[in-house]
Design a protein around this motif. Structure first.
Motif, PDB file in Angstrom:
ATOM      1  N   GLN A 329       0.948  -1.297   0.101  1.00 59.90           N
ATOM      2  CA  GLN A 329      -0.037   0.208  -0.116  1.00 59.90           C
ATOM      3  C   GLN A 329       0.651   1.778   0.302  1.00 59.90           C
ATOM      4  O   GLN A 329       1.186   1.376   0.979  1.00 59.90           O
ATOM      5  CB  GLN A 329      -0.892   0.280   0.895  1.00 59.90           C
ATOM      6  N   TRP A 331       0.187   4.555   0.045  1.00 56.42           N
ATOM      7  CA  TRP A 331      -0.871   5.265   0.832  1.00 56.42           C
ATOM      8  C   TRP A 331      -2.432   4.533   1.610  1.00 56.42           C
ATOM      9  O   TRP A 331      -2.633   3.372   1.335  1.00 56.42           O
ATOM     10  CB  TRP A 331      -1.537   6.685  -0.220  1.00 56.42           C
ATOM     11  N   GLY A 333      -5.196   3.554   3.442  1.00 53.10           N
ATOM     12  CA  GLY A 333      -6.466   3.937   3.421  1.00 53.10           C
ATOM     13  C   GLY A 333      -7.570   3.812   4.375  1.00 53.10           C
ATOM     14  O   GLY A 333      -8.770   3.218   4.658  1.00 53.10           O
ATOM     15  N   ASP A 371      -4.460  12.736   1.298  1.00 54.94           N
ATOM     16  CA  ASP A 371      -4.796  11.798  -0.031  1.00 54.94           C
ATOM     17  C   ASP A 371      -4.566  10.033   0.823  1.00 54.94           C
ATOM     18  O   ASP A 371      -3.771  10.259   1.274  1.00 54.94           O
ATOM     19  CB  ASP A 371      -3.688  12.020  -1.122  1.00 54.94           C
ATOM     20  N   GLN A 372      -5.593   8.688   0.181  1.00 49.50           N
ATOM     21  CA  GLN A 372      -5.595   8.493   0.624  1.00 49.50           C
ATOM     22  C   GLN A 372      -5.802   6.798  -0.712  1.00 49.50           C
ATOM     23  O   GLN A 372      -5.890   7.332  -1.619  1.00 49.50           O
ATOM     24  CB  GLN A 372      -6.423   7.535   1.490  1.00 49.50           C
ATOM     25  N   GLU A 373      -5.367   5.621  -0.220  1.00 47.04           N
ATOM     26  CA  GLU A 373      -5.233   4.468  -1.566  1.00 47.04           C
ATOM     27  C   GLU A 373      -6.109   3.299  -0.616  1.00 47.04           C
ATOM     28  O   GLU A 373      -6.625   3.106   0.042  1.00 47.04           O
ATOM     29  CB  GLU A 373      -4.147   4.133  -1.556  1.00 47.04           C
ATOM     30  N   VAL A 416       0.692   7.268  -8.381  1.00 50.96           N
ATOM     31  CA  VAL A 416       0.425   7.261  -7.405  1.00 50.96           C
ATOM     32  C   VAL A 416       1.895   7.540  -6.056  1.00 50.96           C
ATOM     33  O   VAL A 416       1.787   8.638  -5.045  1.00 50.96           O
ATOM     34  CB  VAL A 416       0.516   5.528  -6.828  1.00 50.96           C
ATOM     35  N   SER A 420       1.148  10.777  -7.548  1.00 52.47           N
ATOM     36  CA  SER A 420      -0.140  11.511  -7.037  1.00 52.47           C
ATOM     37  C   SER A 420      -1.169  12.464  -7.912  1.00 52.47           C
ATOM     38  O   SER A 420      -2.086  12.498  -7.267  1.00 52.47           O
ATOM     39  CB  SER A 420       0.584  12.862  -5.775  1.00 52.47           C
ATOM     40  N   SER A 424      -6.714   3.911 -11.024  1.00 55.69           N
ATOM     41  CA  SER A 424      -6.697   2.934 -10.775  1.00 55.69           C
ATOM     42  C   SER A 424      -5.637   1.054 -11.774  1.00 55.69           C
ATOM     43  O   SER A 424      -5.782   1.519 -12.984  1.00 55.69           O
ATOM     44  CB  SER A 424      -8.450   2.580 -11.406  1.00 55.69           C
ATOM     45  N   ARG A 437      -7.764  -1.594  -7.217  1.00 59.28           N
ATOM     46  CA  ARG A 437      -6.627  -0.339  -6.379  1.00 59.28           C
ATOM     47  C   ARG A 437      -6.870   0.951  -6.953  1.00 59.28           C
ATOM     48  O   ARG A 437      -7.225   1.250  -8.044  1.00 59.28           O
ATOM     49  CB  ARG A 437      -4.941  -0.542  -6.463  1.00 59.28           C
ATOM     50  N   PHE A 439      -6.616   5.452  -6.492  1.00 60.42           N
ATOM     51  CA  PHE A 439      -6.362   6.802  -6.074  1.00 60.42           C
ATOM     52  C   PHE A 439      -6.166   7.691  -6.582  1.00 60.42           C
ATOM     53  O   PHE A 439      -6.465   7.804  -8.088  1.00 60.42           O
ATOM     54  CB  PHE A 439      -4.139   6.630  -5.339  1.00 60.42           C
ATOM     55  N   PRO A 440      -6.727   9.044  -6.364  1.00 60.01           N
ATOM     56  CA  PRO A 440      -6.695   8.927  -4.774  1.00 60.01           C
ATOM     57  C   PRO A 440      -7.867   9.425  -4.495  1.00 60.01           C
ATOM     58  O   PRO A 440      -8.915   9.715  -5.145  1.00 60.01           O
ATOM     59  CB  PRO A 440      -5.779  10.444  -4.415  1.00 60.01           C
TER      60      PRO A 440
END
Length: 834
Positions: A329, A331, A333, A371-373, A416, A420, A424, A437, A439-440
């Protein structure tokens, strides 16, 4: 209620209460904001905690001095002083993490202790029966006592800290609170025996709970440690050392906590090694590290398992299905949740296939600042394949592009991890899993993605069954879910979940995502379902089973704890001299005389890993699978898997599974054709052995068998006599079968240049050698060397599943459309003139 309100009003009129109340409320709010900001990694959490500390320090020093000077006048403020001291401790812990990350129940328990103090300390002047407050105080006082004992090693440092900055005082707070509180309690308890009993009962309940939990955890640790010691005598250098522990470990509440030591739960001996938790071995485990006093105390009385962190993570993956938690991972989540789920299913009874389209909206907690993943894991029914991916970028749906696994992964990490921006990624994983996956995602930017899966319908007892997908991801349980089923053709279906028939669609609305099944009768058509693509026709037919003569050189019983004594006995009653089992990697004969003794060796073995490369060629293996095991990915660097890949296929091994389940190991061995595999009942298996028969599915170079649906898909030159009446999912399933069949042959090839990557691109399917990726702009594809799909099936769709026109057909369509357009314009002109 009125009486209590009057008491509160009287209390607030006492000297210093109003200002103490104001400071306490303000400090509490600042602490909550600081803890929340730290949790969500907001960069200003330090300054907020610092501001609270300033208030606490000034207030604490001033009030302490006042109480010492005029104890009788200000003793009623002692609960405020204790509460603010403890708030200061927690604020300081944000800067200097002596306590590390505490679970929320610790803060709530400390709050309960402080609030109950207001009633207990008031009663020092009034002889009242307030047993409930003493009971709560007894339960919660344990946490203060724990902090006091826990901080004993740093008390000398605290004294030095008082001289240097004054903040070192907070290291002494729990001990001071303990002494002050015990003196107050002892004085009060002599006045009222009921309060004495209530306080003692609260303490006793916690102690009994801790002892019971510690005993259970300690017993489990000794059991595992003993098993590890016994298994250390096994001389099997091919398998990793942790495998023997994994095989003999039945998942339960206690052994999961033991395995998470140092990984999730922090033991006491590590609490003062600041920053020492970044090194978890080679594998990442995406779960927050916690200092849980209840668990930390219990660890002190547990045996050391002598397993590395990587080994324990591998056991968590195989035995507890924690593979999603170990996904890399880039970032965090942790603040994400799934807001909406749309589950759209289209069933093609003639082709015995279904297409499932899942659309998800992901949101972030309002207090999150980064920001989250998001990472989702889709557990697919056997034989299923991922066939579409879309991500909404700036309100526009962008469809996935299929490329090699390496290119997709490299592009995702670059965009990512470095840039940033929006991507996907959809990847294939062993054991019928697909990982997606996104992001973001942040509090102002919720995201929406869609993915599609083509699945075979399982044929059982003259009916077909559709199995829903099992999904893991950010907080799915509270998502608003709408499920829809549609069928091609007029066929009646029954479901295990309540669906309502509306406008020819079966609709269900619920919360979360339940597992469900749909049943329908098998359709026997005179005309098969087929799909034409690039001068080839792909035709669905009934699978062709062939019963071949097969006299095995040896019969191997692949025993584990799921076998019953009667099942083992039924095979020994065959009176075969060539009946064997593998005990600790060594082959041993099993017969009527010794099978009960041998069964004892397997009563705790929850899955096996047979040394297939040691088994005599042309042997028959009888297995009974559970649902979990180590998989090929986790065994990747072992000598065991290297020998499986190089020495097994040529042995012509046959496998009969007498269970309806299949674990990840046998699933991969079956898919990649290391063995000939057949699933049937124990009774039918015995019959096949007695007749020296084995059931094979007829295979040809241009045919793919889908055993679950009892169909085969055959590729032939285009034939005008066959109409293109089936969905394009037929070709996608054929391509997936071909790629999976060839994995053994191509494992040493360069995947990027392999012909099967082109086949995967053509059918737009996610496989071990191909992935789907969505990037923000077309330039992103060019920069990362990813060619957009041209002249391929492209992403599957719930509304577009039929034949794709050939080039000459496209030309006719364009000409026809142009003629119709001019004809329409001409007629419109005439009507306007009239």
């Amino acid at each position: 209620m009125k009486h209590k309100l009057e008491i509160f009003q009287d209390y607030t009129k006492k000297t210093g209460v109003t200002i103490s109340l104001a400071v306490t409320v303000l400090s509490t709010i600042l602490l909550i904001i600081a803890l929340t900001s730290k949790e969500f990694r907001f960069h200003d959490f330090g300054s907020i905690a610092g501001l609270s500390l300033i208030f606490e320090f000034i207030y604490g020093v001033s009030l302490s001095f006042i109480i010492l000077r005029k104890k009788e006048k200000y003793i009623h403020l002692m609960p405020f002083l204790i509460l603010n001291w403890l708030i200061g401790c927690f604020c300081l812990n944000i800067f200097i993490p002596i306590f590390q990350d505490l679970p929320i129940w610790v803060y709530l328990t400390t709050l309960a202790f402080c609030l109950s103090n207001f009633f207990i300390y008031r009663n020092s002047e009034e002889n009242q029966n307030n047993s409930i407050y003493y009971f709560i105080n007894g339960i919660s006082f344990i946490i203060i006592l724990y902090f006091a004992i826990y901080l004993i090693p740093i008390m000398p440092i605290s004294f030095i800290g008082i001289i240097a900055l004054g903040l070192g005082f907070y290291g002494l707070v729990p001990a001071l609170v303990t002494i002050i509180h015990l003196l107050t309690i002892v004085r009060n308890l002599t006045q009222n025996k009921i309060n004495y009993i209530s306080f003692g009962a609260g303490l006793l309940i916690v102690l009994i709970g801790q002892i019971a939990f510690t005993t259970g955890l300690s017993m489990e640790s000794r059991k595992i440690a003993q098993s590890i010691s016994m298994k250390s005598f096994n001389n099997n250098e091919d398998l990793p050392s942790y495998i023997s522990v994994s095989q003999n470990l039945k998942p339960n509440f206690f052994n999961e906590i033991l395995l998470k030591k140092d990984i999730v739960y922090i033991p006491l001996h590590d609490l003062f090694t600041f920053g020492g938790f970044d090194s978890l071995g080679n594998q990442q485990y995406n779960e927050r590290k916690i200092h849980n006093p209840f668990i930390s105390i219990a660890y002190l009385f547990c045996e050391d398992l002598n397993l590395s962190k990587d080994d324990r993570i591998n056991i968590l993956k195989s035995n507890f299905d924690k593979r999603l938690e170990t996904e890399e991972q880039l970032w965090s989540g942790k603040d994400l949740f799934t807001k909406n789920i749309k589950e759209d299913v289209k069933i093609y009874p003639d082709a015995r296939l279904a297409y499932t389209e899942i659309t998800m909206k992901i949101a972030c907690d309002e207090d999150s600042w980064e920001d989250q993943e998001a990472i989702y894991s889709f557990q697919l029914p056997e034989g299923s394949v991922a066939t579409s991916l879309s991500l909404w970028v700036n309100g526009i749906e962008r469809k996935g592009v299929l490329t090699t696994k390496e290119k997709a992964q490299k592009a995702y990490k670059q965009i990512v991890g470095v840039e940033s921006r929006d991507p996907s990624l959809m990847q294939w994983k062993e054991g019928n899993k697909v990982v997606v996956r996104v992001f973001p995602i942040n509090r102002t930017n919720p995201r929406e993605f869609k993915c599609g899966f083509t699945t075979p319908l399982k044929v059982e007892d003259n009916e077909m069954k559709y199995q829903s997908l099992s999904i893991k991801g950010p907080n799915i349980s509270n998502a608003e879910t709408i499920s829809r089923i549609q069928t091609v053709g007029n066929i009646k279906i029954e479901t295990s979940k309540d669906f309502e028939l509306k406008n020819h669609y079966y609709i269900n609305q619920s919360k979360g995502l339940d597992d469900w099944e749909a049943y329908m009768p098998i359709i026997k058509n005179s005309q098969s379902s087929s799909f034409t693509w690039k001068d080839k026709v792909y035709e669905v037919k009934d699978i062709q089973k062939t019963i071949i003569p097969f006299k095995p050189s040896e019969i191997i019983l692949d025993l584990n704890s799921s076998w019953t004594i009667k099942q083992i006995e039924s095979f020994t009653e065959l009176h075969r001299a060539n009946l064997f089992v593998f005990v600790n990697g060594e082959k041993k004969a099993i017969n009527k005389e010794n099978f009960k003794a041998i069964e004892l060796d397997f009563e705790d073995l929850h899955y096996s890993l047979l040394p297939l490369y040691k088994i005599t060629p042309n042997s028959l293996i009888i297995t009974k699978c559970g649902t979990f095991s180590a998989n090929f990915e986790e065994l990747e660097n072992s000598n065991y898997l290297k020998r499986i890949k190089t020495e097994t296929k040529q042995r012509n091994l046959k496998v009969i599974n007498i269970s309806s389940d299949i674990n990840p190991f046998w699933q991969t061995a079956k898919e990649q054709k290391y063995v000939d595999y057949f699933q049937t009942s124990s009774k039918n298996c015995l019959k096949l052995i007695q007749q020296n028969h084995f059931v094979l599915y007829k295979t040809e170079k241009n045919t793919v068998n889908i055993q679950l649906a009892n169909i085969s898909i055959t590729e032939n030159p285009k034939n005008d006599s066959l109409k293109n009446i089936g969905p394009n999912h037929i070709y996608r399933m054929y391509a997936f079968g071909k790629v999976m069949e060839e994995q053994v042959k191509i494992q040493n090839d360069s995947l990027a240049n392999n012909q099967y990557v082109d086949l995967a691109k053509d059918a737009n399917i996610v496989t071990p050698i191909s992935s789907l990726i969505v990037l923000e702009t077309d330039d992103d594809y060019k920069k990362n060397g990813i060619e957009k799909n041209v002249d391929t099936l492209g992403n599957a769709s719930i509304n577009n599943d039929g034949a794709v026109p050939e080039p000459h057909e496209w030309l006719l369509i364009i000409i026809g459309s142009t003629v119709l357009f001019f004809y329409y314009r001409k007629n419109k002109s005439k009507l306007s003139n009239e």
